[in-house]
Design an enzyme around this catalytic site. Structure first.
Site, short mmCIF file in Angstrom:
data_model
loop_
_atom_site.label_atom_id
_atom_site.label_comp_id
_atom_site.label_asym_id
_atom_site.label_seq_id
_atom_site.Cartn_x
_atom_site.Cartn_y
_atom_site.Cartn_z
N HIS A 145 -14.23 -0.10 4.24
CA HIS A 145 -13.55 1.09 4.77
C HIS A 145 -14.33 1.76 5.91
O HIS A 145 -13.81 2.67 6.55
CB HIS A 145 -13.29 2.12 3.67
N HIS A 184 -7.38 -2.43 -1.43
CA HIS A 184 -7.20 -1.39 -0.42
C HIS A 184 -7.31 -2.01 0.98
O HIS A 184 -7.92 -3.07 1.14
CB HIS A 184 -8.24 -0.29 -0.62
N ASP A 270 -10.41 -4.96 -7.27
CA ASP A 270 -9.63 -3.79 -7.66
C ASP A 270 -8.12 -4.01 -7.60
O ASP A 270 -7.35 -3.09 -7.82
CB ASP A 270 -10.04 -2.55 -6.84
ZN ZN Z 1 -10.87 -1.32 -2.80
#
Ligand code: ZN
Length: 372
Positions: A145, A184, A270
């Site tokens: 990220h 994500h 995840d």
């Molecule tokens: Zn993640």
């Protein structure tokens, strides 16, 4: 005899101090209570390492020692201002934040972050040098990220982007593909490589999960980089079937079209069925399946050169079993240890591809034609 698979772990990765908040620091004013274990507590990664160790697999891997990434390694992908702010805040008595206010690190945390980026570099160097066929860098904190100018989502420096740039600019590797299977969005590599065609960035993620509104299928790069950012957003609720379909129909064809010299995997566990930070249903055998897709493509395209860099994964219970399966596959070494949760999660679903999942993947599959 050295194993074909290299492995990076450092005890300091288990010391990353994420504080007592959850997704945001605790706050009396907001009545946000402190909690014993932050959702990104490093014990989850340490538990994966300890399963690898106690399973006997560790002895059959080739150890690779992480070194601190150097300033120039970080500055290939990050602004100097970001790098210097991390160093400054790391000296504060209680540490600082990576950049979004929800990514705390403790005093001296810059050293762990540099060691994580350096672990990704060390694994990449070993694979490119042919010392091992592939490698798993079980690093922490994660990186995917972190954007050029700021950290985000528990990520301080973008480890996989640092490794990709090191491969390109120091090791002279021609084309590098990043496959991000963290649930994500891989927004950091997207930001960093947005205008470049020498690094393919494919992110398979839950649609509109984190960062908010990030990673739609129509975010595709620009200029020379148009088409080389490929987002595959999946509807929430999908499991093994849609991941298998996405990798078969989008990821592998994209890799074939790009024809990389090296593949880096941003590996988050995840998307798992037990993860608290997303709503997907992948089991350990699903991770094994998507890893098989990438390893087969690597055998076909780049002599098997794959470096896996650890990203997220927030179930302390389940992450170890997902990681063990991927490492067994990479190394060809079976431990005989089965996923202890399979009797519970095995029948929960996700094994049948549904129409809306197929449609979402097919939209992304049509974009592969723009990669050459
Ligand atoms: Zn993640």
């Amino acid at each position: 005899m050295t194993s074909r698979t290299g492995y990076v772990w450092d005890a300091l990765y288990g010391w990353a101090d994420t504080g007592t908040g959850g997704l945001a620091p605790s706050s009396v004013a907001d009545r946000l209570q402190p909690v014993a274990a932050h959702v990104a507590h490093p014990d989850t990664k340490r538990r994966l390492h300890e399963l690898i160790a106690t399973s006997g697999l560790l002895k059959r891997l080739t150890p690779i020692e992480a070194q601190l990434a150097q300033e120039e390694d970080i500055l290939r992908v990050h602004d100097r201002a970001h790098y210097e702010r991390i160093l400054k805040e790391s000296a504060w008595p209680k540490g600082g934040d990576a950049g979004d206010g929800g990514s705390p690190f403790g005093q001296g945390g810059h050293e762990i972050a540099l060691l994580a980026a350096g672990g990704a570099i060390a694994a990449t160097r070993a694979v490119v040098a042919g010392e091992v066929r592939n490698a798993y860098a079980l690093v922490n904190p994660p990186g995917h990220h972190a954007e050029r100018a700021n950290g985000k989502g528990f990520c301080i420096f973008n480890n996989v982007a640092v490794a990709a740039s090191y491969a390109r600019e120091v090791l002279g590797v021609g084309r590098v593909a990043i496959v991000d299977w963290d649930v994500h969005h891989g927004n950091g590599a997207q930001d960093i490589f947005w205008s470049r065609s020498d690094v393919l960035n494919v992110s398979v993620h839950q649609d509109n999960c984190f960062p908010p509104a990030s990673g739609p299928v129509d975010a595709r790069g620009e200029g020379d980089g148009f088409g080389y950012t490929l987002n595959v957003p999946l509807p929430p609720g999908g499991g093994n079937a849609v991941y298998d379909y996405a990798f078969g129909e989008v990821v592998v064809p994209a890799l074939r079209a790009f024809n990389p010299d090296l593949i880096l995997i941003a590996s988050g566990f995840d998307a798992s069925i037990m993860d608290p930070l997303a709503r997907m249903m992948v089991r350990s055998d699903g991770y094994e399946r998507i890893a098989q897709h990438v390893l087969d493509a690597a055998d076909e395209l780049c002599d098997g050169r794959v470096v896996v860099v650890q990203e997220g994964g927030y179930s302390p219970y389940y992450v170890p079993f997902c990681g063990l399966k991927v490492l067994e596959l990479m190394s060809g070494e079976r431990t005989g240890i089965e996923d202890a949760y399979m009797p519970i999660v095995g029948g929960m679903g996700g094994d049948v591809l549904r129409d809306h999942e197929r449609e979402a993947v097919d939209v992304a599959a049509a974009l592969v034609a723009d990669i050459s």
